[in-house]
Structures are given as structure tokens and as C-alpha cells.
Design an enzyme around this catalytic site. Structure first.
Site, PDB file in Angstrom:
ATOM      1  CG  LEU A 135      -2.018   1.057   1.199  1.00  0.00           C
ATOM      2  CD1 LEU A 135      -3.250   0.530   0.473  1.00  0.00           C
ATOM      3  CD2 LEU A 135      -2.409   1.497   2.609  1.00  0.00           C
ATOM      4  N   GLY A 136       1.674   1.411  -1.064  1.00  0.00           N
ATOM      5  CA  GLY A 136       2.479   2.628  -1.205  1.00  0.00           C
ATOM      6  C   GLY A 136       1.711   3.638  -2.039  1.00  0.00           C
ATOM      7  NE  ARG A 137       5.919   6.634  -4.580  1.00  0.00           N
ATOM      8  CZ  ARG A 137       7.142   6.543  -4.052  1.00  0.00           C
ATOM      9  NH1 ARG A 137       7.573   7.497  -3.250  1.00  0.00           N
ATOM     10  NH2 ARG A 137       7.941   5.557  -4.343  1.00  0.00           N
ATOM     11  CB  ILE A 138       1.183   2.550  -7.460  1.00  0.00           C
ATOM     12  CG1 ILE A 138       2.165   3.498  -8.166  1.00  0.00           C
ATOM     13  CG2 ILE A 138       0.257   1.885  -8.472  1.00  0.00           C
ATOM     14  CD1 ILE A 138       3.223   2.805  -9.015  1.00  0.00           C
ATOM     15  CB  THR A 171       0.719  -2.818 -12.620  1.00  0.00           C
ATOM     16  OG1 THR A 171       0.361  -2.351 -11.319  1.00  0.00           O
ATOM     17  CG2 THR A 171      -0.528  -3.138 -13.419  1.00  0.00           C
ATOM     18  NE  ARG A 174      10.574  -2.829 -12.074  1.00  0.00           N
ATOM     19  CZ  ARG A 174       9.919  -1.708 -12.401  1.00  0.00           C
ATOM     20  NH1 ARG A 174       8.657  -1.754 -12.786  1.00  0.00           N
ATOM     21  NH2 ARG A 174      10.533  -0.540 -12.349  1.00  0.00           N
ATOM     22  CD  GLU A 192       8.799  -6.609 -18.101  1.00  0.00           C
ATOM     23  OE1 GLU A 192       9.339  -5.572 -18.528  1.00  0.00           O
ATOM     24  OE2 GLU A 192       8.001  -6.619 -17.166  1.00  0.00           O
ATOM     25  CG  HIS A 252       7.085  -2.671 -18.041  1.00  0.00           C
ATOM     26  ND1 HIS A 252       8.136  -3.278 -17.390  1.00  0.00           N
ATOM     27  CD2 HIS A 252       6.745  -1.615 -17.248  1.00  0.00           C
ATOM     28  CE1 HIS A 252       8.409  -2.628 -16.275  1.00  0.00           C
ATOM     29  NE2 HIS A 252       7.578  -1.608 -16.163  1.00  0.00           N
ATOM     30  CB  ILE A 253       2.124   0.090 -21.688  1.00  0.00           C
ATOM     31  CG1 ILE A 253       0.852  -0.754 -21.458  1.00  0.00           C
ATOM     32  CG2 ILE A 253       2.923  -0.426 -22.869  1.00  0.00           C
ATOM     33  CD1 ILE A 253      -0.292  -0.373 -22.373  1.00  0.00           C
TER      34      ILE A 253
HETATM   35  P1  NAD Z   1       6.105   2.763  -2.997  1.00  0.00           P
HETATM   36  O1  NAD Z   1       7.477   2.645  -2.455  1.00  0.00           O
HETATM   37  O2  NAD Z   1       5.319   4.021  -2.739  1.00  0.00           O
HETATM   38  O3  NAD Z   1       5.201   1.516  -2.491  1.00  0.00           O
HETATM   39  C1  NAD Z   1       5.677   0.241  -2.288  1.00  0.00           C
HETATM   40  C2  NAD Z   1       5.015  -0.312  -1.028  1.00  0.00           C
HETATM   41  O4  NAD Z   1       5.381  -1.697  -0.897  1.00  0.00           O
HETATM   42  C3  NAD Z   1       5.455   0.389   0.254  1.00  0.00           C
HETATM   43  O5  NAD Z   1       4.323   0.801   1.001  1.00  0.00           O
HETATM   44  C4  NAD Z   1       6.282  -0.669   0.996  1.00  0.00           C
HETATM   45  O6  NAD Z   1       6.184  -0.572   2.398  1.00  0.00           O
HETATM   46  C5  NAD Z   1       5.627  -1.935   0.485  1.00  0.00           C
HETATM   47  N1  NAD Z   1       6.459  -3.139   0.640  1.00  0.00           N
HETATM   48  C6  NAD Z   1       7.798  -3.277   0.517  1.00  0.00           C
HETATM   49  N2  NAD Z   1       8.163  -4.552   0.747  1.00  0.00           N
HETATM   50  C7  NAD Z   1       7.024  -5.228   1.021  1.00  0.00           C
HETATM   51  C8  NAD Z   1       6.743  -6.585   1.349  1.00  0.00           C
HETATM   52  N3  NAD Z   1       7.721  -7.500   1.447  1.00  0.00           N
HETATM   53  N4  NAD Z   1       5.459  -6.936   1.580  1.00  0.00           N
HETATM   54  C9  NAD Z   1       4.476  -6.011   1.503  1.00  0.00           C
HETATM   55  N5  NAD Z   1       4.677  -4.703   1.203  1.00  0.00           N
HETATM   56  C10 NAD Z   1       5.941  -4.328   0.965  1.00  0.00           C
HETATM   57  O7  NAD Z   1       6.232   2.503  -4.558  1.00  0.00           O
HETATM   58  P2  NAD Z   1       5.194   2.893  -5.709  1.00  0.00           P
HETATM   59  O8  NAD Z   1       5.536   4.223  -6.264  1.00  0.00           O
HETATM   60  O9  NAD Z   1       3.810   2.629  -5.248  1.00  0.00           O
HETATM   61  O10 NAD Z   1       5.613   1.799  -6.814  1.00  0.00           O
HETATM   62  C11 NAD Z   1       5.487   0.414  -6.530  1.00  0.00           C
HETATM   63  C12 NAD Z   1       6.182  -0.421  -7.574  1.00  0.00           C
HETATM   64  O11 NAD Z   1       5.432  -0.406  -8.772  1.00  0.00           O
HETATM   65  C13 NAD Z   1       7.571   0.068  -7.998  1.00  0.00           C
HETATM   66  O12 NAD Z   1       8.590  -0.364  -7.127  1.00  0.00           O
HETATM   67  C14 NAD Z   1       7.732  -0.510  -9.382  1.00  0.00           C
HETATM   68  O13 NAD Z   1       8.405  -1.730  -9.318  1.00  0.00           O
HETATM   69  C15 NAD Z   1       6.301  -0.722  -9.853  1.00  0.00           C
HETATM   70  N6  NAD Z   1       5.960   0.144 -10.987  1.00  0.00           N
HETATM   71  C16 NAD Z   1       5.642  -0.441 -12.180  1.00  0.00           C
HETATM   72  C17 NAD Z   1       5.302   0.376 -13.252  1.00  0.00           C
HETATM   73  C18 NAD Z   1       4.922  -0.229 -14.579  1.00  0.00           C
HETATM   74  O14 NAD Z   1       5.143   0.412 -15.593  1.00  0.00           O
HETATM   75  N7  NAD Z   1       4.335  -1.408 -14.627  1.00  0.00           N
HETATM   76  C19 NAD Z   1       5.323   1.754 -13.132  1.00  0.00           C
HETATM   77  C20 NAD Z   1       5.637   2.292 -11.900  1.00  0.00           C
HETATM   78  C21 NAD Z   1       5.954   1.483 -10.827  1.00  0.00           C
END
Ligand code: NAD
Length: 321
Positions: A155-158, A237, A239, A268, A286-287
Site C-alpha cells: 500500500l504505497g503510492r500506487i 503491475t 515487477r 521481459e 509494461h505500459i
Molecule cells: P512505494 O514505495 O510508494 O510503495 C511500495 C510499497 O510496498 C510500500 O508501502 C512498501 O512498504 C511496500 N512493501 C515493501 N516490501 C514489502 C513486502 N515485502 N510486503 C508487503 N509490502 C511491501 O512505490 P510505488 O511508487 O507505489 O511503486 C510500486 C512499484 O510499482 C515500484 O517499485 C515498481 O516496481 C512498480 N511500478 C511499475 C510500473 C509499470 O510500468 N508497470 C510503473 C511504476 C511502478
């Protein structure tokens, strides 16, 4: 004049911002991932590098760039392509692009959720098939979001933005994260689950948003897939390697889970054998951040980070060491 190398053409004003800051800016002439040796040759003599998540930034990369290198700005929020120890041992700043792509990725995640639960790809094929059925009470029945349980893994930003979207559609929100977020729980009525297993057992849709770390590699494996409801969907979405893709193919084939929607894959640009033969999978290459708004802002934030570091200022969004 400091030299900045950009390993792939990018949209928006990022390149112009670097040029206006007075740097020599060299952009890859190819609209493709550079071969490793080609990349190593290309980055020679750089003071700053704007790179892609497809570029592995390790000791070899740093040595190829040479002694002037001060900053590597990733055109991504995830930095699993960075070797943090190599960067810090050479005193090189690594940066990423948080926040500016959150909306794009959350929207794409929701598009995938809707596409798999409402069987849009199957429906599109049927509509174009030359013999589409007339209205039929049982043609391509899907699942509604309202009243279902959306499980957010990370539950981070996305993840939190996807949760808000799910809430707006009437889903019950549960989440698992290594950090509990009481404020978010209050705001959205989300319920924290103490283990990933609890989340997997309860959710009708599981959406994965953790970064790729040693601790999250194959977080979703054969054992955990079996904990999901047979009616549940998995959406990823984040990795590719967070999900054991071969185990996922097996689970989808044998009805262990109902379906999956994936923007990212373990190897990938390839994916596990058999995945593309399944009707209960939706795949995008990966879009998730591919909107004009997000990709332009990513380039501009990466440029700002390079300008800051090469001007002796702190970076805006350094990667945590
Ligand atoms: P973020 O750091 O805000 O959120 C990640 C969350 O995961 C954090 O709240 C963290 O505490 C939690 N976390 C870490 N380890 C964990 C675990 N073992 N178990 C449960 N939770 C755990 O990151 P974000 O900005 O939300 O981005 C998340 C991920 O999305 C990125 O790291 C990236 O790999 C991926 N992403 C993919 C695309 C795409 O094009 N598909 C684009 C952007 C980001």
C-alpha cells in the site's frame, strides 16, 4: 561542459531542460534497448546518465562511464536495475521518478482489473469474429467490482491510489504491507491484514504493488496461489519476478484461480511458455506508466535530478540507500 547521456529517446521537455542547463546532451539515436556492449560504449565519459529500467546499473556500468560520473537518473520509480552498493561505493547519486507516474499506473491497473473481470479481450475477439452472437443472457458473464473485496499487496503510492479507485467503485478494501497505515485505513475504510496469506484467502481481486526486492521475489508462488479463491483474479503491475510466472500458468490452466492481468513479466520482454495461450489472462507489455502526462513528467523529473546534482545541489528524488 558536463556531458549527459540519455540512453533512449524520451517524450516531453527533459532533453531541452538538460540542454538549457548548459550540458552537452547525447541521446541514443535508437528507439530500442541498447545491447549491453553498445550501452557501455555509449555512456563513456558521462557526468550524468538518464537511463531506463532495462539498463543494469552496476559496477561494470559505472566503470564504463568513467571517473566523471556523478549521477544516474532512472526513468522509473522502481530501481531494481540499480546495484545500490556499487553506486554508493563510487559516491554516485541514484535517483528515480516517484509520484509523477502514480496516477497513470493506478489507472492502468484499474483498466486491467476491468478488462479481466468483464472479459473485454474475449469480447473484442468475439465481436470481430465474423459471427458475433446476438444478445445472449449467458454470453461472456463477468464479475462486478461493487461489494467484492479488493486486496492490495503493497500500500504505497500506487497501491493506495488503486485502493481509492476500488473504494469509489464500491469494493471492500483490504491490504497487506510491511508498514500499517492507520491514516489511510480511516480515510478509505481499508482493513489491514497481518500476513499476505490472510489477504490472499479473502480477496476477490489481488493487485500487486510491492517493489522488487529479495524479500518480494516470488512473493506470489505456487503455495500462495493455492490460498486464493478459485473465483479470484491476480493483477500485477509491479515487477514480473514478484510472481512465479510458471506457477501462475499452472494455476490458471488448472482452475486454481479464475484469471490474471499482467503488465510485467519475469523475463521481459518474454513471458512464460503457455501464458499467451490462455483466455483467462490479459497481458500488456509494461505500459502502465505510458501516458503522455506521466512519461513527460518522468523525463522532466529525471532531468531536474541531473541538473541539481551536476550543479552541486541535492537531488529532488534520491533513491534511498
Ligand atoms: P512505494 O514505495 O510508494 O510503495 C511500495 C510499497 O510496498 C510500500 O508501502 C512498501 O512498504 C511496500 N512493501 C515493501 N516490501 C514489502 C513486502 N515485502 N510486503 C508487503 N509490502 C511491501 O512505490 P510505488 O511508487 O507505489 O511503486 C510500486 C512499484 O510499482 C515500484 O517499485 C515498481 O516496481 C512498480 N511500478 C511499475 C510500473 C509499470 O510500468 N508497470 C510503473 C511504476 C511502478
Amino acid at each position: 561542459m558536463p556531458k549527459v547521456v540519455v540512453t533512449r529517446k524520451i517524450p516531453g521537455n527533459g532533453i531541452k531542460m538538460l540542454q538549457d542547463a548548459g550540458f552537452e546532451v547525447v541521446v541514443s539515436p535508437h528507439d530500442r534497448v541498447l545491447e549491453r556492449q553498445e550501452l557501455l560504449n555509449f555512456i563513456q565519459g558521462a557526468d550524468g546518465i538518464l537511463c531506463m529500467l532495462t539498463d543494469k546499473v552496476n559496477e561494470e556500468f559505472i566503470n564504463a562511464a568513467g571517473p566523471n560520473l556523478k549521477v544516474v537518473a532512472n526513468f522509473a520509480v522502481g530501481t531494481d536495475n540499480f546495484d545500490p552498493a556499487a553506486l554508493s561505493s563510487h559516491n554516485i547519486v541514484g535517483t528515480n521518478t516517484p509520484d509523477v507516474l502514480t496516477e497513470a499506473v493506478a489507472e492502468h491497473t484499474f483498466a486491467l482489473i476491468m478488462t479481466i473481470t468483464r472479459r473485454i479481450v474475449e469480447a473484442d475477439k468475439l465481436a470481430r469474429s465474423g459471427s458475433p452472437p446476438a444478445f445472449g443472457p449467458e454470453v461472456l458473464l463477468g464479475m462486478e467490482i461493487k461489494g467484492k473485496t479488493l486486496g492490495i499487496l503493497g500500500l504505497g503510492r500506487i497501491g493506495s491510489r488503486v485502493a481509492e479507485m476500488g473504494k469509489a467503485m464500491g469494493a471492500n478494501i483490504i491490504y497487506y504491507d510491511i508498514k500499517q497505515n492507520a491514516e489511510f485505513e480511516q480515510k478509505v475504510g481499508a482493513v489491514f491484514k497481518a500476513t499476505p496469506e490472510e489477504l490472499l484467502k479473502e480477496a476477490d481481486i489481488i493487485s500487486v504493488h510491492v517493489p522488487l526486492l529479495d524479500s518480494t521475489r516470488h512473493l506470489i508462488n505456487a503455495v500462495r496461489l493455492k490460498m486464493m479463491k478459485p473465483t479470484a483474479y491476480l493483477v500485477n503491475t509491479s515487477r514480473g519476478p514478484v510472481v512465479d510466472e510458471a506457477a501462475l500458468v499452472e494455476a490458471l490452466k488448472t482452475g486454481v484461480i479464475k484469471g490474471a492481468a499482467l503488465d510485467v513479466f519475469e523475463g521481459e520482454p518474454n513471458h512464460a511458455p503457455g501464458l499467451d495461450q490462455l483466455n483467462n489472462v490479459v497481458m500488456t507489455p509494461h505500459i502502465a506508466s505510458a501516458t503522455i502526462e506521466a512519461r513527460s513528467a518522468m523525463g522532466e523529473l529525471a532531468a531536474k535530478n541531473i541538473i541539481a546534482v551536476l550543479s552541486g545541489q541535492p537531488p529532488l528524488t534520491p533513491v534511498q540507500r
